[in-house]
Design a protein around this motif. Sequence first.
Motif, PDB file in Angstrom:
ATOM      1  N   TYR A  36       0.857  -1.158  -0.187  1.00 43.65           N
ATOM      2  CA  TYR A  36       0.080   0.005   0.020  1.00 43.65           C
ATOM      3  C   TYR A  36       0.890   1.207  -0.074  1.00 43.65           C
ATOM      4  O   TYR A  36       1.607   1.206   0.880  1.00 43.65           O
ATOM      5  CB  TYR A  36      -0.952   0.053   1.097  1.00 43.65           C
ATOM      6  N   ASN A  37       0.784   2.124  -1.113  1.00 46.13           N
ATOM      7  CA  ASN A  37       1.759   3.292  -1.203  1.00 46.13           C
ATOM      8  C   ASN A  37       1.080   4.442  -0.956  1.00 46.13           C
ATOM      9  O   ASN A  37       1.247   5.448  -1.425  1.00 46.13           O
ATOM     10  CB  ASN A  37       2.553   3.315  -2.565  1.00 46.13           C
ATOM     11  N   ARG A  38       0.011   4.608  -0.120  1.00 43.18           N
ATOM     12  CA  ARG A  38      -0.774   5.606   0.301  1.00 43.18           C
ATOM     13  C   ARG A  38      -1.845   5.908  -0.752  1.00 43.18           C
ATOM     14  O   ARG A  38      -2.784   7.032  -0.589  1.00 43.18           O
ATOM     15  CB  ARG A  38      -0.098   6.936   0.710  1.00 43.18           C
ATOM     16  N   PHE A  39      -1.744   5.398  -2.041  1.00 43.03           N
ATOM     17  CA  PHE A  39      -2.977   5.678  -3.024  1.00 43.03           C
ATOM     18  C   PHE A  39      -3.344   4.470  -3.313  1.00 43.03           C
ATOM     19  O   PHE A  39      -4.729   4.613  -3.344  1.00 43.03           O
ATOM     20  CB  PHE A  39      -2.153   6.330  -4.303  1.00 43.03           C
ATOM     21  N   LYS A  40      -2.950   3.246  -3.539  1.00 45.94           N
ATOM     22  CA  LYS A  40      -3.519   2.060  -3.685  1.00 45.94           C
ATOM     23  C   LYS A  40      -2.760   0.860  -3.238  1.00 45.94           C
ATOM     24  O   LYS A  40      -1.570   1.078  -2.883  1.00 45.94           O
ATOM     25  CB  LYS A  40      -3.628   1.821  -5.208  1.00 45.94           C
TER      26      LYS A  40
END
Length: 190
Positions: A36-40
């Motif tokens: 999870y990279n803060r966007f998806k």
Amino acid sequence: VERAESAYREVAAVYERQAGQQWQVHTQGKSLAFEYNRFKVQPINSQLPANLRTKLESGRAIALNAPIKGEKGGNPSSLLVPIMLRSQVLGVIGLEKEDPNYQWTSEEISAAETIAGQTAVALENARLLEEAQQRATKERTISDAATKISGAFNIESILRTTAEELERVLGNAELVIQFQQQNEERPSIG
């Protein structure tokens, strides 16, 4: 009491081995790493080094001042939390903070361990549900085939239906159904 405790330990050990084998079969050939990279959330190709996997078998979280995925660049502070089902590591939750000097608090570690424990239960429940659904589908297919075969009214239609249903269930298999004549010698087994 000692015999009951001994029997319980034996059953628990057998269950753990069996669950471990089922998880190996269940995950074989699947890419089961996500980020999870803060966007998806996206799948990634990631394997932890063997020395970290061994340390995680203790069931305790590991705090590191190194990137989880072995990337070059900065040294974020990382926390690895094993997803444990009984005494078996199913996976790992990896958390990173950009600050290489960040110290994970006992509350953060405890929260991550609690979530990892709940994740393990949810994963096992999902695996068991999937396994039960596969069994139900198999049983339904067999039942449907048996119903069709038993509904046939003569030898020829019984054999034709049997062949069709076996082809449908087994898929692309050659099938021979042969009757043995009364005067033929029965083949010996053994």
